[in-house]
Design a protein around this motif. Structure first.
Motif, mmCIF file in Angstrom:
data_model
loop_
_atom_site.group_PDB
_atom_site.id
_atom_site.type_symbol
_atom_site.label_atom_id
_atom_site.label_comp_id
_atom_site.label_asym_id
_atom_site.label_seq_id
_atom_site.Cartn_x
_atom_site.Cartn_y
_atom_site.Cartn_z
ATOM 1 N N ASP A 80 0.684 -1.202 -0.032
ATOM 2 C CA ASP A 80 -0.086 -0.038 -0.126
ATOM 3 C C ASP A 80 0.933 1.339 -0.035
ATOM 4 O OD1 ASP A 80 -2.086 -1.583 0.043
ATOM 5 O OD2 ASP A 80 -2.936 -0.987 2.024
ATOM 6 N N TRP A 83 0.887 3.018 -3.448
ATOM 7 C CA TRP A 83 -0.249 3.588 -3.752
ATOM 8 C C TRP A 83 -0.150 5.193 -2.987
ATOM 9 C CZ3 TRP A 83 -4.029 2.215 -7.097
ATOM 10 C CH2 TRP A 83 -4.124 0.992 -7.505
ATOM 11 N N ASP A 105 -7.271 3.962 -7.048
ATOM 12 C CA ASP A 105 -6.574 4.708 -5.725
ATOM 13 C C ASP A 105 -7.479 5.496 -4.856
ATOM 14 O OD1 ASP A 105 -6.963 6.581 -7.357
ATOM 15 O OD2 ASP A 105 -4.936 7.123 -7.834
#
Length: 413
Positions: A80, A83, A105
Protein backbone atom coordinates in the motif's frame (compact mmCIF):
# COMPACT_ATOMS: atom_id res chain seq x y z
CA UNK A 1 13.37 -3.98 35.22
CA UNK A 2 9.61 -4.43 34.81
CA UNK A 3 9.08 -4.18 38.56
CA UNK A 4 10.55 -0.68 38.46
CA UNK A 5 7.84 0.35 36.00
CA UNK A 6 5.00 -0.42 38.42
CA UNK A 7 5.89 1.56 41.55
CA UNK A 8 2.46 1.68 43.16
CA UNK A 9 -0.94 -0.03 42.99
CA UNK A 10 -3.18 1.13 40.17
CA UNK A 11 -6.09 3.41 40.96
CA UNK A 12 -9.42 2.59 39.40
CA UNK A 13 -12.26 4.93 38.61
CA UNK A 14 -15.56 3.83 40.07
CA UNK A 15 -17.62 4.76 37.01
CA UNK A 16 -15.27 5.42 34.09
CA UNK A 17 -18.01 6.13 31.57
CA UNK A 18 -19.54 9.06 33.47
CA UNK A 19 -18.19 12.62 33.46
CA UNK A 20 -16.45 12.89 36.78
CA UNK A 21 -13.28 14.05 38.38
CA UNK A 22 -10.30 12.47 36.59
CA UNK A 23 -8.13 9.99 38.43
CA UNK A 24 -5.07 11.96 37.33
CA UNK A 25 -4.83 15.75 37.11
CA UNK A 26 -5.44 17.11 33.61
CA UNK A 27 -4.32 20.69 34.23
CA UNK A 28 -0.93 22.13 35.19
CA UNK A 29 0.53 20.19 38.15
CA UNK A 30 1.04 21.98 41.40
CA UNK A 31 4.50 23.40 42.16
CA UNK A 32 6.04 21.57 39.21
CA UNK A 33 7.01 18.56 41.33
CA UNK A 34 4.45 16.20 39.84
CA UNK A 35 5.47 17.27 36.34
CA UNK A 36 9.10 16.37 37.04
CA UNK A 37 8.03 12.93 38.23
CA UNK A 38 5.61 12.31 35.33
CA UNK A 39 7.83 13.34 32.41
CA UNK A 40 10.44 10.59 32.90
CA UNK A 41 7.62 8.01 32.87
CA UNK A 42 6.30 9.27 29.53
CA UNK A 43 9.85 9.27 28.21
CA UNK A 44 10.31 5.74 29.55
CA UNK A 45 7.17 4.51 27.78
CA UNK A 46 8.08 6.09 24.44
CA UNK A 47 11.72 5.06 24.84
CA UNK A 48 10.83 1.41 25.43
CA UNK A 49 8.49 1.50 22.45
CA UNK A 50 11.20 3.03 20.25
CA UNK A 51 13.75 0.45 21.43
CA UNK A 52 11.33 -2.37 20.61
CA UNK A 53 10.54 -1.09 17.15
CA UNK A 54 14.17 -0.27 16.30
CA UNK A 55 15.15 -3.78 17.33
CA UNK A 56 12.41 -5.11 15.07
CA UNK A 57 13.79 -3.02 12.20
CA UNK A 58 17.27 -4.37 12.87
CA UNK A 59 16.03 -7.97 12.71
CA UNK A 60 14.15 -7.14 9.50
CA UNK A 61 17.28 -5.57 8.03
CA UNK A 62 19.40 -8.63 8.82
CA UNK A 63 16.85 -10.99 7.29
CA UNK A 64 16.51 -8.77 4.22
CA UNK A 65 20.29 -8.71 3.77
CA UNK A 66 20.40 -12.51 4.04
CA UNK A 67 17.85 -12.72 1.20
CA UNK A 68 19.52 -10.10 -0.97
CA UNK A 69 16.83 -7.45 -0.45
CA UNK A 70 17.05 -3.78 0.46
CA UNK A 71 15.50 -3.03 3.87
CA UNK A 72 14.88 0.65 3.09
CA UNK A 73 12.83 -0.27 0.05
CA UNK A 74 10.86 -2.82 2.04
CA UNK A 75 10.10 -0.27 4.75
CA UNK A 76 9.17 2.62 2.48
CA UNK A 77 7.86 1.10 -0.74
CA UNK A 78 5.90 -2.04 0.12
CA UNK A 79 2.34 -2.87 -0.99
CA UNK A 80 0.00 0.00 0.00
CA UNK A 81 2.94 2.36 0.50
CA UNK A 82 3.33 2.57 -3.28
CA UNK A 83 -0.27 3.68 -3.67
CA UNK A 84 0.13 6.45 -1.08
CA UNK A 85 3.38 7.65 -2.65
CA UNK A 86 1.73 7.69 -6.06
CA UNK A 87 -1.21 9.75 -4.79
CA UNK A 88 1.19 12.16 -3.08
CA UNK A 89 3.15 12.63 -6.32
CA UNK A 90 0.42 12.63 -8.96
CA UNK A 91 -2.95 12.93 -7.20
CA UNK A 92 -5.86 10.54 -7.60
CA UNK A 93 -6.79 8.83 -10.84
CA UNK A 94 -4.87 5.54 -11.11
CA UNK A 95 -6.70 2.31 -12.04
CA UNK A 96 -5.07 -1.14 -12.14
CA UNK A 97 -6.88 -4.23 -13.47
CA UNK A 98 -6.01 -7.20 -11.26
CA UNK A 99 -7.51 -10.59 -12.16
CA UNK A 100 -11.28 -10.02 -11.68
CA UNK A 101 -10.80 -6.79 -9.70
CA UNK A 102 -10.28 -3.15 -10.63
CA UNK A 103 -7.94 -1.45 -8.15
CA UNK A 104 -8.74 2.25 -7.82
CA UNK A 105 -6.61 4.63 -5.75
CA UNK A 106 -9.79 6.36 -4.53
CA UNK A 107 -9.94 3.58 -1.95
CA UNK A 108 -7.10 5.33 -0.10
CA UNK A 109 -7.93 8.27 2.15
CA UNK A 110 -6.04 11.52 1.57
CA UNK A 111 -4.44 12.71 4.83
CA UNK A 112 -1.30 10.56 4.66
CA UNK A 113 -0.55 11.42 0.99
CA UNK A 114 -1.07 15.11 1.81
CA UNK A 115 1.49 14.83 4.58
CA UNK A 116 3.94 12.95 2.34
CA UNK A 117 3.63 15.71 -0.25
CA UNK A 118 4.24 18.36 2.42
CA UNK A 119 7.34 16.60 3.76
CA UNK A 120 8.86 16.08 0.31
CA UNK A 121 8.25 19.76 -0.43
CA UNK A 122 10.11 20.78 2.75
CA UNK A 123 12.91 18.20 2.79
CA UNK A 124 15.18 16.85 0.03
CA UNK A 125 13.89 13.27 0.35
CA UNK A 126 11.69 10.97 -1.71
CA UNK A 127 8.18 9.77 -1.00
CA UNK A 128 9.26 6.49 0.60
CA UNK A 129 11.60 8.17 3.07
CA UNK A 130 8.95 10.80 3.83
CA UNK A 131 6.43 8.05 4.51
CA UNK A 132 8.80 6.29 6.91
CA UNK A 133 9.58 9.56 8.70
CA UNK A 134 5.87 10.32 9.10
CA UNK A 135 5.03 6.80 10.30
CA UNK A 136 7.81 6.71 12.87
CA UNK A 137 6.90 10.15 14.19
CA UNK A 138 3.21 9.23 14.34
CA UNK A 139 4.01 5.96 16.12
CA UNK A 140 5.96 7.86 18.81
CA UNK A 141 3.08 10.33 19.22
CA UNK A 142 0.67 7.41 19.46
CA UNK A 143 2.82 5.77 22.14
CA UNK A 144 2.66 8.93 24.26
CA UNK A 145 -1.12 9.12 23.95
CA UNK A 146 -1.53 5.42 24.68
CA UNK A 147 0.58 5.80 27.81
CA UNK A 148 -1.62 8.64 29.09
CA UNK A 149 -4.75 6.54 28.56
CA UNK A 150 -3.24 3.49 30.28
CA UNK A 151 -2.06 5.65 33.19
CA UNK A 152 -5.50 7.21 33.57
CA UNK A 153 -7.28 3.84 33.67
CA UNK A 154 -4.85 1.60 35.58
CA UNK A 155 -1.91 3.71 36.72
CA UNK A 156 1.56 4.59 35.43
CA UNK A 157 3.00 1.08 35.33
CA UNK A 158 0.09 -0.21 33.29
CA UNK A 159 0.47 2.78 30.97
CA UNK A 160 4.08 1.88 30.22
CA UNK A 161 3.26 -1.80 29.73
CA UNK A 162 0.29 -0.95 27.50
CA UNK A 163 2.64 0.95 25.18
CA UNK A 164 5.16 -1.88 25.25
CA UNK A 165 2.53 -4.53 24.48
CA UNK A 166 1.23 -2.45 21.58
CA UNK A 167 4.77 -2.23 20.19
CA UNK A 168 5.21 -6.01 20.46
CA UNK A 169 2.07 -7.32 18.79
CA UNK A 170 2.75 -9.83 15.98
CA UNK A 171 1.91 -7.24 13.31
CA UNK A 172 3.60 -4.28 14.99
CA UNK A 173 6.15 -4.29 12.16
CA UNK A 174 3.52 -2.26 10.28
CA UNK A 175 4.27 0.61 12.69
CA UNK A 176 7.74 0.80 11.11
CA UNK A 177 6.49 0.84 7.51
CA UNK A 178 5.21 3.71 5.39
CA UNK A 179 1.63 2.78 6.26
CA UNK A 180 -1.28 4.74 7.73
CA UNK A 181 -1.90 2.72 10.90
CA UNK A 182 0.57 4.74 13.02
CA UNK A 183 -1.09 7.99 11.92
CA UNK A 184 -4.60 6.73 12.67
CA UNK A 185 -3.52 5.36 16.04
CA UNK A 186 -1.89 8.65 17.03
CA UNK A 187 -4.99 10.64 16.12
CA UNK A 188 -7.24 8.07 17.80
CA UNK A 189 -5.22 7.91 21.02
CA UNK A 190 -5.20 11.66 21.51
CA UNK A 191 -8.84 12.00 20.47
CA UNK A 192 -9.84 9.33 22.97
CA UNK A 193 -7.77 10.97 25.69
CA UNK A 194 -9.41 14.31 24.91
CA UNK A 195 -12.80 12.62 25.11
CA UNK A 196 -11.99 10.99 28.45
CA UNK A 197 -10.91 14.37 29.84
CA UNK A 198 -13.94 16.15 28.31
CA UNK A 199 -11.99 18.31 25.86
CA UNK A 200 -14.75 18.01 23.29
CA UNK A 201 -13.49 20.39 20.61
CA UNK A 202 -10.06 18.79 20.56
CA UNK A 203 -11.70 15.36 20.44
CA UNK A 204 -13.88 16.37 17.50
CA UNK A 205 -11.03 17.96 15.56
CA UNK A 206 -8.74 14.96 16.00
CA UNK A 207 -11.57 12.57 15.11
CA UNK A 208 -12.17 14.60 11.96
CA UNK A 209 -8.52 14.14 10.97
CA UNK A 210 -8.69 10.43 11.83
CA UNK A 211 -11.61 10.15 9.44
CA UNK A 212 -9.37 11.53 6.70
CA UNK A 213 -6.63 8.99 7.36
CA UNK A 214 -8.31 5.59 6.94
CA UNK A 215 -11.78 4.10 6.28
CA UNK A 216 -11.94 2.68 9.81
CA UNK A 217 -11.08 6.11 11.22
CA UNK A 218 -14.85 6.50 11.53
CA UNK A 219 -14.53 4.47 14.75
CA UNK A 220 -12.97 7.51 16.45
CA UNK A 221 -15.94 9.70 15.54
CA UNK A 222 -18.29 7.01 16.87
CA UNK A 223 -16.45 6.95 20.20
CA UNK A 224 -16.62 10.74 20.50
CA UNK A 225 -20.32 10.89 19.57
CA UNK A 226 -21.47 8.08 21.87
CA UNK A 227 -19.48 9.40 24.82
CA UNK A 228 -20.73 12.95 24.25
CA UNK A 229 -24.31 11.68 24.15
CA UNK A 230 -23.75 9.79 27.40
CA UNK A 231 -22.19 12.88 28.95
CA UNK A 232 -25.20 15.01 27.97
CA UNK A 233 -27.60 12.36 29.30
CA UNK A 234 -25.79 12.34 32.66
CA UNK A 235 -25.91 16.14 32.83
CA UNK A 236 -29.63 16.07 32.04
CA UNK A 237 -30.23 13.51 34.79
CA UNK A 238 -28.35 15.75 37.22
CA UNK A 239 -30.31 18.78 35.94
CA UNK A 240 -27.06 20.47 34.99
CA UNK A 241 -27.81 20.73 31.26
CA UNK A 242 -27.64 24.20 29.73
CA UNK A 243 -26.48 25.92 26.59
CA UNK A 244 -23.10 26.46 28.25
CA UNK A 245 -22.63 22.77 29.10
CA UNK A 246 -24.16 21.47 25.85
CA UNK A 247 -22.43 23.38 23.07
CA UNK A 248 -18.95 21.88 23.31
CA UNK A 249 -20.07 18.20 23.35
CA UNK A 250 -22.48 18.99 20.50
CA UNK A 251 -19.81 20.81 18.49
CA UNK A 252 -17.33 17.97 19.00
CA UNK A 253 -19.95 15.42 17.89
CA UNK A 254 -20.73 17.37 14.71
CA UNK A 255 -17.06 17.98 13.92
CA UNK A 256 -15.89 14.38 14.51
CA UNK A 257 -17.27 12.65 11.36
CA UNK A 258 -16.73 15.52 8.91
CA UNK A 259 -13.38 14.23 7.58
CA UNK A 260 -14.72 10.76 6.79
CA UNK A 261 -18.02 12.01 5.41
CA UNK A 262 -16.32 14.68 3.32
CA UNK A 263 -14.01 12.21 1.57
CA UNK A 264 -16.84 9.67 1.19
CA UNK A 265 -19.01 12.25 -0.61
CA UNK A 266 -16.09 13.57 -2.68
CA UNK A 267 -15.36 10.07 -4.01
CA UNK A 268 -19.08 9.55 -4.68
CA UNK A 269 -19.31 12.81 -6.63
CA UNK A 270 -16.19 11.90 -8.61
CA UNK A 271 -17.67 8.48 -9.42
CA UNK A 272 -21.04 9.93 -10.38
CA UNK A 273 -22.91 8.40 -7.44
CA UNK A 274 -22.82 10.53 -4.28
CA UNK A 275 -23.90 7.79 -1.86
CA UNK A 276 -22.79 4.64 -3.65
CA UNK A 277 -19.59 5.68 -5.42
CA UNK A 278 -17.19 4.94 -2.57
CA UNK A 279 -18.76 1.53 -1.92
CA UNK A 280 -18.43 0.72 -5.63
CA UNK A 281 -14.71 1.54 -5.47
CA UNK A 282 -14.31 -0.79 -2.49
CA UNK A 283 -16.38 -3.52 -4.15
CA UNK A 284 -14.03 -3.51 -7.15
CA UNK A 285 -11.16 -4.04 -4.71
CA UNK A 286 -12.99 -7.15 -3.51
CA UNK A 287 -14.03 -5.50 -0.24
CA UNK A 288 -17.61 -5.08 0.98
CA UNK A 289 -19.46 -4.93 4.27
CA UNK A 290 -21.50 -8.14 4.24
CA UNK A 291 -21.97 -8.63 8.01
CA UNK A 292 -19.08 -11.10 8.08
CA UNK A 293 -20.40 -13.67 5.60
CA UNK A 294 -17.22 -13.60 3.51
CA UNK A 295 -15.06 -13.96 6.61
CA UNK A 296 -17.06 -16.96 7.84
CA UNK A 297 -16.73 -18.63 4.45
CA UNK A 298 -12.98 -18.05 4.47
CA UNK A 299 -12.61 -19.37 8.04
CA UNK A 300 -14.50 -22.49 6.97
CA UNK A 301 -12.08 -22.94 4.07
CA UNK A 302 -9.10 -22.39 6.35
CA UNK A 303 -10.32 -24.99 8.83
CA UNK A 304 -10.86 -27.54 6.05
CA UNK A 305 -7.69 -26.71 4.10
CA UNK A 306 -4.98 -24.98 6.19
CA UNK A 307 -3.24 -22.50 3.89
CA UNK A 308 -0.43 -20.08 4.47
CA UNK A 309 0.90 -19.26 7.92
CA UNK A 310 -0.24 -15.64 7.69
CA UNK A 311 -3.89 -16.65 7.40
CA UNK A 312 -3.72 -18.97 10.40
CA UNK A 313 -2.04 -16.29 12.51
CA UNK A 314 -4.62 -13.76 11.32
CA UNK A 315 -7.45 -16.06 12.44
CA UNK A 316 -5.89 -16.53 15.89
CA UNK A 317 -5.40 -12.78 16.32
CA UNK A 318 -9.00 -12.00 15.29
CA UNK A 319 -10.35 -14.55 17.77
CA UNK A 320 -8.13 -13.12 20.52
CA UNK A 321 -9.39 -9.63 19.69
CA UNK A 322 -12.98 -10.76 20.24
CA UNK A 323 -12.00 -12.25 23.60
CA UNK A 324 -10.10 -9.13 24.63
CA UNK A 325 -13.11 -6.94 23.79
CA UNK A 326 -15.17 -9.06 26.16
CA UNK A 327 -12.53 -8.61 28.87
CA UNK A 328 -12.41 -4.86 28.23
CA UNK A 329 -16.17 -4.63 28.72
CA UNK A 330 -16.04 -6.87 31.81
CA UNK A 331 -13.37 -4.58 33.29
CA UNK A 332 -15.77 -1.61 32.88
CA UNK A 333 -13.24 0.33 30.85
CA UNK A 334 -14.06 3.94 29.94
CA UNK A 335 -16.89 4.17 27.43
CA UNK A 336 -14.92 5.79 24.55
CA UNK A 337 -12.35 2.98 24.65
CA UNK A 338 -15.05 0.31 24.46
CA UNK A 339 -16.94 2.03 21.63
CA UNK A 340 -13.77 2.69 19.62
CA UNK A 341 -12.54 -0.91 19.95
CA UNK A 342 -15.96 -2.40 19.25
CA UNK A 343 -16.48 -0.35 16.08
CA UNK A 344 -12.98 -1.19 14.81
CA UNK A 345 -13.66 -4.87 15.44
CA UNK A 346 -17.08 -4.61 13.76
CA UNK A 347 -15.52 -3.02 10.67
CA UNK A 348 -12.78 -5.67 10.52
CA UNK A 349 -15.12 -8.62 11.04
CA UNK A 350 -18.02 -7.24 9.04
CA UNK A 351 -15.93 -6.44 5.98
CA UNK A 352 -15.15 -9.13 3.43
CA UNK A 353 -11.76 -7.78 2.39
CA UNK A 354 -8.45 -9.63 2.35
CA UNK A 355 -8.42 -11.76 5.50
CA UNK A 356 -4.67 -11.66 6.13
CA UNK A 357 -4.94 -7.87 6.57
CA UNK A 358 -7.40 -8.11 9.49
CA UNK A 359 -4.68 -7.96 12.19
CA UNK A 360 -3.25 -4.83 10.56
CA UNK A 361 -6.68 -3.23 10.58
CA UNK A 362 -6.90 -3.99 14.32
CA UNK A 363 -3.52 -2.43 15.18
CA UNK A 364 -5.15 0.89 16.18
CA UNK A 365 -7.38 -1.00 18.66
CA UNK A 366 -4.82 -0.63 21.44
CA UNK A 367 -7.51 -0.47 24.20
CA UNK A 368 -8.00 -4.21 23.68
CA UNK A 369 -4.59 -4.66 25.31
CA UNK A 370 -5.62 -2.90 28.54
CA UNK A 371 -6.71 -6.12 30.33
CA UNK A 372 -3.37 -7.72 29.43
CA UNK A 373 -1.44 -4.65 30.58
CA UNK A 374 -3.27 -4.65 33.92
CA UNK A 375 -2.61 -8.37 34.41
CA UNK A 376 1.05 -8.01 33.47
CA UNK A 377 1.36 -5.08 35.90
CA UNK A 378 0.17 -7.28 38.75
CA UNK A 379 2.54 -10.04 37.66
CA UNK A 380 5.46 -7.60 37.49
CA UNK A 381 4.87 -6.61 41.12
CA UNK A 382 4.51 -10.15 42.42
CA UNK A 383 6.83 -12.09 40.09
CA UNK A 384 9.03 -9.71 38.09
CA UNK A 385 11.04 -12.51 36.48
CA UNK A 386 7.86 -14.09 35.14
CA UNK A 387 6.73 -10.79 33.65
CA UNK A 388 10.14 -10.19 32.09
CA UNK A 389 10.05 -13.65 30.52
CA UNK A 390 6.60 -12.97 29.05
CA UNK A 391 7.73 -9.68 27.54
CA UNK A 392 10.89 -11.29 26.15
CA UNK A 393 8.86 -14.06 24.52
CA UNK A 394 6.46 -11.54 22.98
CA UNK A 395 9.42 -9.53 21.69
CA UNK A 396 11.00 -12.56 20.06
CA UNK A 397 7.71 -13.50 18.37
CA UNK A 398 7.09 -9.92 17.23
CA UNK A 399 10.55 -9.39 15.77
CA UNK A 400 10.74 -12.75 14.01
CA UNK A 401 7.20 -12.77 12.63
CA UNK A 402 7.34 -9.12 11.61
CA UNK A 403 10.52 -9.66 9.63
CA UNK A 404 8.99 -12.74 8.03
CA UNK A 405 5.87 -10.79 6.98
CA UNK A 406 7.84 -8.06 5.23
CA UNK A 407 10.81 -9.99 3.81
CA UNK A 408 9.59 -13.51 3.08
CA UNK A 409 5.79 -13.70 2.99
CA UNK A 410 4.20 -13.23 -0.43
CA UNK A 411 0.83 -12.13 0.96
CA UNK A 412 0.11 -8.39 0.95
CA UNK A 413 0.08 -6.69 4.33
Amino acid sequence: MLAALVPSPARRRTSPAEPSEPSEPTGPPAAGGRARRAVPTVVTAVGLFAAARLTGVLVLTLLAHAHGKDATTLLGRTWDSLWYIGIAADGYGELRPYTRLVLNDLAFFPLYPWLIRAVTALLPIGGGAAGILLSWGAAAAAAAGIYLIGRRVHGRGAGVLLVLLWGLTPHSVVLSLAYTEPLLTALAAWALYATMTERWLWAGALACLAGLSRPNGLAVAAAVAVTAAWHVAVLARRRELSVHTLWKPAAGTVLAPLGWVGFFLWVGRRQGDWLGGYFEVQRKWGSAFDLGRGNLEFVGHLLRHPDKLVFTVALVIVLLAVLLLGLLIADRAPLPLIVFSAVLLLIALGGSGYFASKPRLLLPAFPLLLPLAAALTRTARARPRHATLVVAALAGLSFAYGAYLVVMATSPL
